[in-house]
Design a protein around this motif. Structure first.
Motif, PDB file in Angstrom:
ATOM      1  N   VAL A  76       0.827  -1.201   0.000  1.00 47.84           N
ATOM      2  CA  VAL A  76       0.000   0.000   0.000  1.00 47.84           C
ATOM      3  C   VAL A  76       0.869   1.263   0.000  1.00 47.84           C
ATOM      4  N   GLY A  77       0.517   2.202  -0.896  1.00 50.15           N
ATOM      5  CA  GLY A  77       1.174   3.507  -0.934  1.00 50.15           C
ATOM      6  C   GLY A  77       0.186   4.577  -0.540  1.00 50.15           C
ATOM      7  N   TYR A  78       0.680   5.657   0.065  1.00 48.15           N
ATOM      8  CA  TYR A  78      -0.233   6.668   0.601  1.00 48.15           C
ATOM      9  C   TYR A  78       0.271   8.070   0.282  1.00 48.15           C
ATOM     10  N   VAL A  79      -0.613   8.888  -0.243  1.00 44.47           N
ATOM     11  CA  VAL A  79      -0.302  10.302  -0.468  1.00 44.47           C
ATOM     12  C   VAL A  79      -1.225  11.125   0.416  1.00 44.47           C
ATOM     13  N   PRO A  80      -0.724  11.651   1.549  1.00 44.86           N
ATOM     14  CA  PRO A  80      -1.587  12.449   2.431  1.00 44.86           C
ATOM     15  C   PRO A  80      -1.893  13.807   1.811  1.00 44.86           C
ATOM     16  N   GLN A  81      -2.816  14.516   2.441  1.00 40.79           N
ATOM     17  CA  GLN A  81      -3.088  15.888   1.985  1.00 40.79           C
ATOM     18  C   GLN A  81      -1.831  16.723   2.162  1.00 40.79           C
ATOM     19  N   ARG A  82      -1.601  17.605   1.214  1.00 47.87           N
ATOM     20  CA  ARG A  82      -0.372  18.378   1.213  1.00 47.87           C
ATOM     21  C   ARG A  82      -0.252  19.251   2.474  1.00 47.87           C
ATOM     22  N   GLU A  83      -1.398  19.749   2.960  1.00 46.10           N
ATOM     23  CA  GLU A  83      -1.348  20.666   4.116  1.00 46.10           C
ATOM     24  C   GLU A  83      -1.094  19.929   5.425  1.00 46.10           C
ATOM     25  N   SER A  84      -1.022  18.604   5.354  1.00 48.60           N
ATOM     26  CA  SER A  84      -0.895  17.864   6.610  1.00 48.60           C
ATOM     27  C   SER A  84       0.508  17.947   7.204  1.00 48.60           C
ATOM     28  N   VAL A  85       1.464  18.491   6.468  1.00 51.51           N
ATOM     29  CA  VAL A  85       2.812  18.603   7.038  1.00 51.51           C
ATOM     30  C   VAL A  85       3.310  20.039   6.984  1.00 51.51           C
ATOM     31  N   ASP A  86       4.353  20.311   7.782  1.00 50.27           N
ATOM     32  CA  ASP A  86       4.987  21.623   7.792  1.00 50.27           C
ATOM     33  C   ASP A  86       6.109  21.609   6.753  1.00 50.27           C
ATOM     34  N   TRP A  87       5.934  22.392   5.703  1.00 42.57           N
ATOM     35  CA  TRP A  87       6.901  22.342   4.594  1.00 42.57           C
ATOM     36  C   TRP A  87       8.175  23.102   4.919  1.00 42.57           C
ATOM     37  N   ASP A  88       8.243  23.717   6.075  1.00 44.47           N
ATOM     38  CA  ASP A  88       9.476  24.393   6.467  1.00 44.47           C
ATOM     39  C   ASP A  88      10.432  23.431   7.190  1.00 44.47           C
ATOM     40  N   PHE A  89      10.085  22.162   7.193  1.00 46.31           N
ATOM     41  CA  PHE A  89      10.941  21.158   7.823  1.00 46.31           C
ATOM     42  C   PHE A  89      12.303  21.129   7.114  1.00 46.31           C
ATOM     43  N   PRO A  90      13.398  21.032   7.899  1.00 45.05           N
ATOM     44  CA  PRO A  90      14.720  21.069   7.261  1.00 45.05           C
ATOM     45  C   PRO A  90      15.036  19.790   6.481  1.00 45.05           C
ATOM     46  N   VAL A 147       6.195  15.903  -5.232  1.00 44.09           N
ATOM     47  CA  VAL A 147       7.171  15.246  -4.356  1.00 44.09           C
ATOM     48  C   VAL A 147       6.472  14.164  -3.530  1.00 44.09           C
ATOM     49  N   PHE A 148       5.274  14.495  -3.046  1.00 42.97           N
ATOM     50  CA  PHE A 148       4.510  13.504  -2.281  1.00 42.97           C
ATOM     51  C   PHE A 148       4.157  12.292  -3.147  1.00 42.97           C
ATOM     52  N   LEU A 149       3.809  12.559  -4.420  1.00 44.72           N
ATOM     53  CA  LEU A 149       3.496  11.459  -5.332  1.00 44.72           C
ATOM     54  C   LEU A 149       4.725  10.587  -5.556  1.00 44.72           C
ATOM     55  N   ALA A 150       5.872  11.260  -5.737  1.00 45.76           N
ATOM     56  CA  ALA A 150       7.111  10.512  -5.955  1.00 45.76           C
ATOM     57  C   ALA A 150       7.426   9.645  -4.742  1.00 45.76           C
ATOM     58  N   ARG A 151       7.134  10.168  -3.556  1.00 44.88           N
ATOM     59  CA  ARG A 151       7.377   9.395  -2.348  1.00 44.88           C
ATOM     60  C   ARG A 151       6.492   8.142  -2.325  1.00 44.88           C
ATOM     61  N   ALA A 152       5.230   8.312  -2.767  1.00 44.44           N
ATOM     62  CA  ALA A 152       4.338   7.152  -2.826  1.00 44.44           C
ATOM     63  C   ALA A 152       4.840   6.144  -3.862  1.00 44.44           C
ATOM     64  N   LEU A 153       5.366   6.655  -4.987  1.00 42.56           N
ATOM     65  CA  LEU A 153       5.919   5.749  -5.999  1.00 42.56           C
ATOM     66  C   LEU A 153       7.076   4.952  -5.420  1.00 42.56           C
ATOM     67  N   ALA A 154       7.883   5.629  -4.609  1.00 42.25           N
ATOM     68  CA  ALA A 154       9.036   4.961  -4.003  1.00 42.25           C
ATOM     69  C   ALA A 154       8.608   3.838  -3.074  1.00 42.25           C
ATOM     70  N   GLN A 155       7.373   3.904  -2.603  1.00 41.94           N
ATOM     71  CA  GLN A 155       6.865   2.824  -1.758  1.00 41.94           C
ATOM     72  C   GLN A 155       6.647   1.551  -2.569  1.00 41.94           C
ATOM     73  N   ASN A 156       6.611   1.706  -3.901  1.00 40.47           N
ATOM     74  CA  ASN A 156       6.497   0.563  -4.793  1.00 40.47           C
ATOM     75  C   ASN A 156       5.320  -0.328  -4.397  1.00 40.47           C
ATOM     76  N   ALA A 157       4.138   0.278  -4.348  1.00 42.16           N
ATOM     77  CA  ALA A 157       2.958  -0.429  -3.868  1.00 42.16           C
ATOM     78  C   ALA A 157       2.131  -0.962  -5.034  1.00 42.16           C
ATOM     79  N   THR A 158       1.108  -1.739  -4.726  1.00 49.06           N
ATOM     80  CA  THR A 158       0.179  -2.173  -5.771  1.00 49.06           C
ATOM     81  C   THR A 158      -1.184  -1.515  -5.593  1.00 49.06           C
ATOM     82  N   LEU A 159      -1.402  -0.956  -4.405  1.00 48.80           N
ATOM     83  CA  LEU A 159      -2.646  -0.237  -4.150  1.00 48.80           C
ATOM     84  C   LEU A 159      -2.279   1.128  -3.559  1.00 48.80           C
ATOM     85  N   TYR A 160      -2.764   2.192  -4.182  1.00 48.55           N
ATOM     86  CA  TYR A 160      -2.416   3.536  -3.728  1.00 48.55           C
ATOM     87  C   TYR A 160      -3.652   4.270  -3.205  1.00 48.55           C
TER      88      TYR A 160
END
Lengths: 305, 317
Positions: A76-90, A147-160
């Protein structure tokens, strides 16, 4: 084929006694793009989170490929809502994408050259290879989404599962995302997308799940995305339901006007190009080596064989 | 002062204490980075204040001054405080900031009452307990320093081993949970480590200001880098510098408590960071804005000149 990618049975979720979802049951076929639709507060995101085990459920069961979520988590791969994280994270774009590999790495092990290579390939797939080293707060909203989509792709899942990937992105990013979804479908993967824009539903999705606190209807877009069902889902709140369900041509028009828009920024244009090239390269697929677990199907394996 | 400083370095006891402050600074800086990024900086402060009644009760029950015992007491009262904050935010309409404020002041109030009671009880052993308010590094025993150093070292090692996990949990806990990471466990561990860092630093820096050792180094380090790894290491260095400077100055100048001096040392580094850091610093920002303005003006005047020359040419035609 007896095993469904996702079977939801009588799922009930409540926030402090108030039920948000009551007895939702449906199952989705494999290799399809599925849109989850419903008004605000209908429990779309809640359903996604409950299925992923992020929030407790009151009742019901969820089966993923015939198993519990715990057992099939790596599929399983997951793409959360974009606003769910703080994008100022280092951190930078490449680093975020590498986080998609953490589940495969397990405890303590650090990402190495292999993870880096996979992450780079996934970034390239969403047309973001040039931004690998960019601090994530310096990315535009659409780029962050990719970037979030790419992260989900990196999970190499069969269900997204994707929670509103189209929210607040420009036409170029929307196209890049949709071409990526088609690519995933070609590889036999199943993608469940929480979606808001009714005008694009007929164009984007094979199947729809209509929610409004409970399940209104689920099935093929053709049969399920009807005026009657939409009225049940949204009540009388949407005036132009008729328009939406009848005119699938309308979204084509919108597409054309988006394409011919003369004022596109340089980066958007570049991103658009990259998005297209990733589509034409679909046949090559990303070469992700097999993991120790036999369950992992390399991305692109289907298109190669 | 110079000779007393040299005397300090020569004293093996003081060497121990300096070593302890160094490790304490690194440990707090490292943990503080995660606390800061998880937007829980104030939590550290609440936990520190909540530790005071724990220390007092531990002393009243056992009648001895032992850092291990105090640590146990403050960890228990810290956990009760955390639980209280959770309960308030969950079962009432009060938001977390107000809940933190309520718990922090109530626990600190209880602590001060208890401490006053101990001081008036005529217990011969009680002298030195008041040092926990603002910290007195020089008053530490060798065993205390040993404890402080070992615990700080443990914190640093755990952060190193679980770096990947802490990073994802701090950035995107939802995604981490979906991936099967034990997010609840990791968050509890981070919180527990924050409590430990606070408690272990109390004797050196004091309950009132120990939170600054968590927050300030992390905030300062964030100015210099966009990489979490670098930030954590940098925060450790800044914490170490602050700890050592605070201990040195408070030890050499008569009767200055360690906490305030440590905080001032950390704050001076923060000011340097906020002003001079590349990219994020004030100077860099002002400079960048000025340069952009200049560039725009230049291109505008160039355009104007070209326009003028064009009209002149047109006139000649």
């Amino acid at each position: 084929m007896g095993i469904y990618p996702l079977e939801v049975d009588n799922l009930t979720v409540a926030y402090q006694k108030k039920p948000v979802l009551s007895s939702v049951s449906f199952r989705i076929p494999s290799g399809k793009l599925i849109g989850v639709l419903g008004p605000n507060g209908a429990g779309k995101s809640t359903m996604l989170k409950a299925v992923l085990g992020l929030i407790p459920t009151v009742g019901g069961s969820v089966k993923i490929f015939g198993q519990s979520y715990k057992e099939s988590r790596k599929k399983v791969g997951y793409v959360p809502q974009r606003e769910s994280v703080d994008w100022d994270f280092p951190t930078n774009a490449l680093d975020v994408v590498m986080m998609g590999r953490y589940g495969h790495l397990g405890w303590f092990r650090r990402p190495g050259a292999k993870e880096r290579r996979i992450a780079m390939e996934c970034l390239a797939k969403v047309g973001m290879a040039d931004f690998a080293g960019r601090q994530i707060s310096q990315l535009s909203g659409g780029q962050q989404q990719r970037v979030f989509l790419a992260r989900a792709l990196a999970q190499n899942a069969t269900l997204y599962f994707m929670d509103e990937p189209f929210a607040g992105v420009d036409a170029t990013t929307e196209k890049a995302i949709i071409s990526l979804l088609h690519e995933l479908r070609e590889q036999g993967k199943t993608v469940l997308v929480v979606h808001h824009d009714l005008s694009t539903v007929k164009e984007y999705f094979d199947e729809v799940v209509l929610l409004n606190g409970k399940l209104v209807a689920a099935g093929s877009t053709e049969e399920t995305f009807t005026t009657a069902n939409l009225q049940k889902t949204y009540g009388g709140r949407i005036a132009m339901l008729q328009d939406v369900t009848n005119a699938s041509d309308r979204s084509d028009e919108a597409e054309v006007s988006g394409e011919s828009s003369p004022r596109r920024s340089k980066t958007a244009r570049r991103a658009g190009k990259a998005g297209k090239s990733s589509m034409t390269n679909a046949a090559d697929g990303v070469d992700i080596p097999d993991e120790a677990e036999g369950a992992d199907v390399p991305l692109g394996a289907v298109s190669r064989t | 002062m110079m000779s007393s400083l040299l005397g300090w370095f020569a004293d093996p006891n003081m060497q121990w204490i300096l070593m302890g402050s160094l490790l304490l600074g690194i440990g707090s800086g490292v943990i503080g980075s995660f606390t800061y990024l998880r937007k829980q900086s104030l939590m550290g402060d609440a936990l520190a204040h909540a530790a005071l009644p724990g220390i007092c009760i531990a002393f009243m029950l056992m009648g001895v001054k032992s850092i291990g015992l105090f640590m146990l007491g403050s960890i228990i009262s810290g956990m009760i405080a955390t639980f209280g904050i959770h309960a308030i935010t969950r079962y009432s309409r009060i938001k977390q900031d107000a809940a933190l404020g309520i718990i922090l002041s109530v626990f600190f109030g209880i602590g001060v009452v208890l401490m006053t009671k101990i001081q008036h009880s005529g217990n011969g052993n009680q002298s030195g307990l008041d040092k926990y308010m603002f910290g007195q590094a020089a008053s530490m025993m060798k065993s205390d320093v040993y404890m402080m150093g070992v615990v700080s070292l443990l914190l640093i090692i755990v952060c190193f081993i679980l770096f990947k996990e802490f990073k994802l949990v701090s950035f995107d806990p939802g995604f981490a949970r979906g991936m099967g990471m034990k997010v609840g466990l990791l968050e509890q561990l981070l919180l527990f480590m924050t409590v430990v860092a606070v408690v272990v630093g109390i004797q050196a820096v004091g309950v009132v200001l120990v939170a600054a050792l968590l927050i300030t180094p992390a905030v300062s380090a964030r100015y210099w880098t966009d990489s979490l790894g670098v930030m954590v290491v940098l925060a450790g260095f800044i914490g170490a510098f602050s700890g050592v400077t605070g201990t040195l100055i408070s030890g050499t100048l008569s009767n200055l408590p360690t906490g305030p001096v440590t905080v001032l040392a950390a704050t001076s580094l923060f000011l340097v960071s906020a002003i001079f850091a590349p990219n994020r610093g004030l100077v860099a920002k002002v400079w960048r804005r000025a340069r952009t303005r200049q560039q725009i003006q230049q291109s505008q005047s160039l355009e104007m000149a070209q326009q003028r020359s064009r009209t002149v040419e047109g006139g000649l035609d």
